[in-house]
Enzyme design. Structure first.
Site, PDB file in Angstrom:
ATOM      1  N   ASP A 119     -12.003  -4.082 -49.769  1.00  0.00           N
ATOM      2  CA  ASP A 119     -12.168  -4.012 -51.224  1.00  0.00           C
ATOM      3  C   ASP A 119     -13.382  -4.809 -51.667  1.00  0.00           C
ATOM      4  O   ASP A 119     -13.324  -5.562 -52.621  1.00  0.00           O
ATOM      5  CB  ASP A 119     -10.893  -4.544 -51.911  1.00  0.00           C
ATOM      6  CG  ASP A 119     -10.794  -3.989 -53.325  1.00  0.00           C
ATOM      7  OD1 ASP A 119      -9.908  -4.413 -54.072  1.00  0.00           O
ATOM      8  OD2 ASP A 119     -11.651  -3.154 -53.679  1.00  0.00           O
ATOM      9  N   LYS A 163     -16.433  -5.433 -53.552  1.00  0.00           N
ATOM     10  CA  LYS A 163     -17.162  -4.971 -54.736  1.00  0.00           C
ATOM     11  C   LYS A 163     -17.461  -6.206 -55.568  1.00  0.00           C
ATOM     12  O   LYS A 163     -16.799  -7.244 -55.384  1.00  0.00           O
ATOM     13  CB  LYS A 163     -16.333  -3.953 -55.514  1.00  0.00           C
ATOM     14  CG  LYS A 163     -14.967  -4.450 -55.912  1.00  0.00           C
ATOM     15  CD  LYS A 163     -14.122  -3.337 -56.523  1.00  0.00           C
ATOM     16  CE  LYS A 163     -12.728  -3.860 -56.827  1.00  0.00           C
ATOM     17  NZ  LYS A 163     -11.788  -2.824 -57.156  1.00  0.00           N
ATOM     18  N   ASN A 198     -14.817  -8.704 -56.677  1.00  0.00           N
ATOM     19  CA  ASN A 198     -14.088  -9.579 -55.745  1.00  0.00           C
ATOM     20  C   ASN A 198     -14.982 -10.645 -55.146  1.00  0.00           C
ATOM     21  O   ASN A 198     -14.613 -11.293 -54.168  1.00  0.00           O
ATOM     22  CB  ASN A 198     -13.489  -8.746 -54.605  1.00  0.00           C
ATOM     23  CG  ASN A 198     -12.306  -7.943 -55.091  1.00  0.00           C
ATOM     24  OD1 ASN A 198     -11.706  -8.297 -56.108  1.00  0.00           O
ATOM     25  ND2 ASN A 198     -11.978  -6.877 -54.407  1.00  0.00           N
ATOM     26  N   ASP A 243     -10.132 -13.046 -53.316  1.00  0.00           N
ATOM     27  CA  ASP A 243      -9.109 -12.030 -53.591  1.00  0.00           C
ATOM     28  C   ASP A 243      -8.845 -11.062 -52.454  1.00  0.00           C
ATOM     29  O   ASP A 243      -9.106  -9.862 -52.562  1.00  0.00           O
ATOM     30  CB  ASP A 243      -9.490 -11.238 -54.842  1.00  0.00           C
ATOM     31  CG  ASP A 243      -8.273 -11.224 -55.770  1.00  0.00           C
ATOM     32  OD1 ASP A 243      -8.406 -10.887 -56.932  1.00  0.00           O
ATOM     33  OD2 ASP A 243      -7.185 -11.582 -55.256  1.00  0.00           O
ATOM     34  N   THR A 261     -12.207   0.847 -59.620  1.00  0.00           N
ATOM     35  CA  THR A 261     -13.284   1.788 -59.392  1.00  0.00           C
ATOM     36  C   THR A 261     -13.201   2.373 -57.987  1.00  0.00           C
ATOM     37  O   THR A 261     -12.777   1.713 -57.069  1.00  0.00           O
ATOM     38  CB  THR A 261     -14.655   1.100 -59.529  1.00  0.00           C
ATOM     39  OG1 THR A 261     -15.610   1.871 -58.808  1.00  0.00           O
ATOM     40  CG2 THR A 261     -14.645  -0.289 -58.876  1.00  0.00           C
TER      41      THR A 261
HETATM   42  C1  LIG Z   1     -10.130 -15.250 -61.840  1.00  0.00           C
HETATM   43  C2  LIG Z   1     -11.388 -15.901 -61.322  1.00  0.00           C
HETATM   44  C3  LIG Z   1     -12.529 -14.932 -61.231  1.00  0.00           C
HETATM   45  N1  LIG Z   1     -11.161 -16.473 -60.004  1.00  0.00           N
HETATM   46  N2  LIG Z   1     -10.401 -15.871 -59.073  1.00  0.00           N
HETATM   47  C4  LIG Z   1     -10.416 -16.668 -57.992  1.00  0.00           C
HETATM   48  C5  LIG Z   1      -9.731 -16.301 -56.758  1.00  0.00           C
HETATM   49  C6  LIG Z   1     -10.376 -16.429 -55.540  1.00  0.00           C
HETATM   50  C7  LIG Z   1      -9.708 -16.090 -54.362  1.00  0.00           C
HETATM   51  C8  LIG Z   1      -8.417 -15.569 -54.404  1.00  0.00           C
HETATM   52  N3  LIG Z   1      -7.808 -15.281 -53.194  1.00  0.00           N
HETATM   53  C9  LIG Z   1      -6.636 -14.620 -53.050  1.00  0.00           C
HETATM   54  O1  LIG Z   1      -6.005 -14.136 -53.958  1.00  0.00           O
HETATM   55  C10 LIG Z   1      -6.156 -14.534 -51.665  1.00  0.00           C
HETATM   56  C11 LIG Z   1      -5.037 -13.814 -51.469  1.00  0.00           C
HETATM   57  C12 LIG Z   1      -4.495 -13.766 -50.131  1.00  0.00           C
HETATM   58  O2  LIG Z   1      -4.990 -14.411 -49.211  1.00  0.00           O
HETATM   59  C13 LIG Z   1      -3.349 -12.912 -49.908  1.00  0.00           C
HETATM   60  C14 LIG Z   1      -3.073 -12.554 -48.602  1.00  0.00           C
HETATM   61  C15 LIG Z   1      -1.992 -11.720 -48.389  1.00  0.00           C
HETATM   62  C16 LIG Z   1      -1.225 -11.268 -49.463  1.00  0.00           C
HETATM   63  F1  LIG Z   1      -0.186 -10.453 -49.265  1.00  0.00           F
HETATM   64  C17 LIG Z   1      -1.526 -11.665 -50.746  1.00  0.00           C
HETATM   65  C18 LIG Z   1      -0.718 -11.222 -51.918  1.00  0.00           C
HETATM   66  F2  LIG Z   1      -1.421 -11.292 -53.032  1.00  0.00           F
HETATM   67  F3  LIG Z   1      -0.311  -9.961 -51.735  1.00  0.00           F
HETATM   68  F4  LIG Z   1       0.334 -12.061 -51.953  1.00  0.00           F
HETATM   69  C19 LIG Z   1      -2.601 -12.503 -50.993  1.00  0.00           C
HETATM   70  C20 LIG Z   1      -7.795 -15.406 -55.643  1.00  0.00           C
HETATM   71  C21 LIG Z   1      -8.456 -15.767 -56.822  1.00  0.00           C
HETATM   72  C22 LIG Z   1     -11.200 -17.820 -58.272  1.00  0.00           C
HETATM   73  C23 LIG Z   1     -11.603 -19.003 -57.585  1.00  0.00           C
HETATM   74  N4  LIG Z   1     -11.185 -19.287 -56.343  1.00  0.00           N
HETATM   75  N5  LIG Z   1     -12.442 -19.879 -58.213  1.00  0.00           N
HETATM   76  C24 LIG Z   1     -12.865 -19.629 -59.472  1.00  0.00           C
HETATM   77  N6  LIG Z   1     -12.495 -18.539 -60.183  1.00  0.00           N
HETATM   78  C25 LIG Z   1     -11.679 -17.642 -59.573  1.00  0.00           C
END
Ligand SMILES: CC(C)n1nc(-c2ccc(NC(=O)/C=C/C(=O)c3ccc(F)c(C(F)(F)F)c3)cc2)c2c(N)ncnc21
Length: 285
Positions: A138, A140, A143, A156, A174
């Protein structure tokens, strides 16, 4: 992230929750800091109800376990996780630079040196993931985040799976980044990430993705034929790299190592390093 107050597992009480950073996939993300040491983190709150549909919790555990072992300067680190009755909390590396797509919207498009540096960083991060048999699927701008030194950070991973997989990708968001093999519903491998960074490089330099069309059927047809055009602003070196990634046959796409060694990437990064050195000299003069 220093150890929790009472040894062993962290709980939400080890953190002071700050402002919401936005909505990630599956849940909201908050700025937070540890009570001891004031270490900044991002905490993503997932609702169990949304995730545990048909006993995927064991798969979830395994997936999160995998992510917490991914350790790379261009991948948002998953420090730890814990849960309570209703929610799962992911404690993540905080990216102060915010979202890549916001940066791209503000500056319309990136300069060649900036685009090349981001391409090198994402290729390095993905080759690290592929060596651990994790495909992101994913990639893009939505992310991607920006770290404290302006470096790209992949975030993410909610959709990452083990290669190879033919798991249906529910068409949320998208489809500009979908490769032909996924449009055709065939099996896909880590080559989907190669196609995606080809689309990403184009979008970094042009400001919009190559296959964007007002109606979906035109987008699908253009993707399946890898049919797109370059504006004059995209120069030969970048065209050469994009042309080696946006190839219909997944096996014919260039490798991540070849992306990192590509003459356009190397040339632009040297130019960026020279320009930054020159700036430093002038500033110190
Ligand atoms: C909103 C804003 C734009 N934002 N968002 C982030 C952010 C960065 C990284 C993540 N990472 C994850 O979500 C990782 C998820 C998993 O490894 C996972 C693995 C298996 C699963 F089943 C799952 C499950 F989701 F299915 F459970 C997850 C999430 C948010 C962020 C940041 N770090 N700093 C500043 N701003 C930030």
């Amino acid at each position: 992230v220093n150890t929790p107050q009472k040894g062993g597992k962290f709980t939400i009480n080890d953190f002071e929750i700050g402002r919401p950073l936005g909505k990630g996939k599956f849940g909201s993300v908050y700025l937070a800091r540890t009570k001891t040491g004031h270490f900044h983190v991002a905490i993503k709150v997932l609702f169990k109800s949304q995730l545990i549909s048909g006993g995927v919790e064991h798969q979830l555990e395994r997936e999160i376990e995998i992510q917490s072992h991914l350790n790379h300067p261009n991948i948002i680190k998953l420090y730890t996780y814990f849960w309570d009755a209703k929610k799962i909390y992911l404690v993540l590396e905080y990216a102060p630079g915010g979202e890549m797509y916001k940066q791209l919207t503000v500056s319309k498009r990136f300069s060649e040196p900036t685009a090349a540096k981001y391409m090198y960083e994402i290729a390095d991060a993905l080759s690290y993931c592929h060596r651990k048999n994790v495909i992101h699927r994913d990639i893009k701008p939505e992310n991607l985040l920006i770290g404290s030194q302006g470096e790209l950070k992949i975030g993410d991973f909610g959709w990452s799976v083990h290669a190879p997989s033919n798991k249906r990708q529910t068409m949320c968001g998208t489809m500009d980044y979908l490769p032909p093999e996924m449009v055709n519903g065939a099996d896909h491998s880590d080559a989907v990430d190669l196609w995606a960074i080809g689309v990403l490089c184009y979008e970094f330099l042009v400001g919009k993705p190559p296959f964007e069309h007002e109606d979906q059927s035109k987008t699908y047809a253009a993707i399946k034929a890898a049919r797109f055009t370059y504006p004059d602003s995209v120069k030969k070196g970048a065209r050469d790299l994009i042309g080696r990634l946006l190839v219909v046959d997944p096996k014919a796409r260039c490798t991540l190592e070849q992306v990192k060694e590509h003459y356009w990437i190397q040339g632009m990064m040297e130019a960026k390093i020279r320009a930054e050195k020159q700036q430093k000299i002038e500033k110190e003069a």
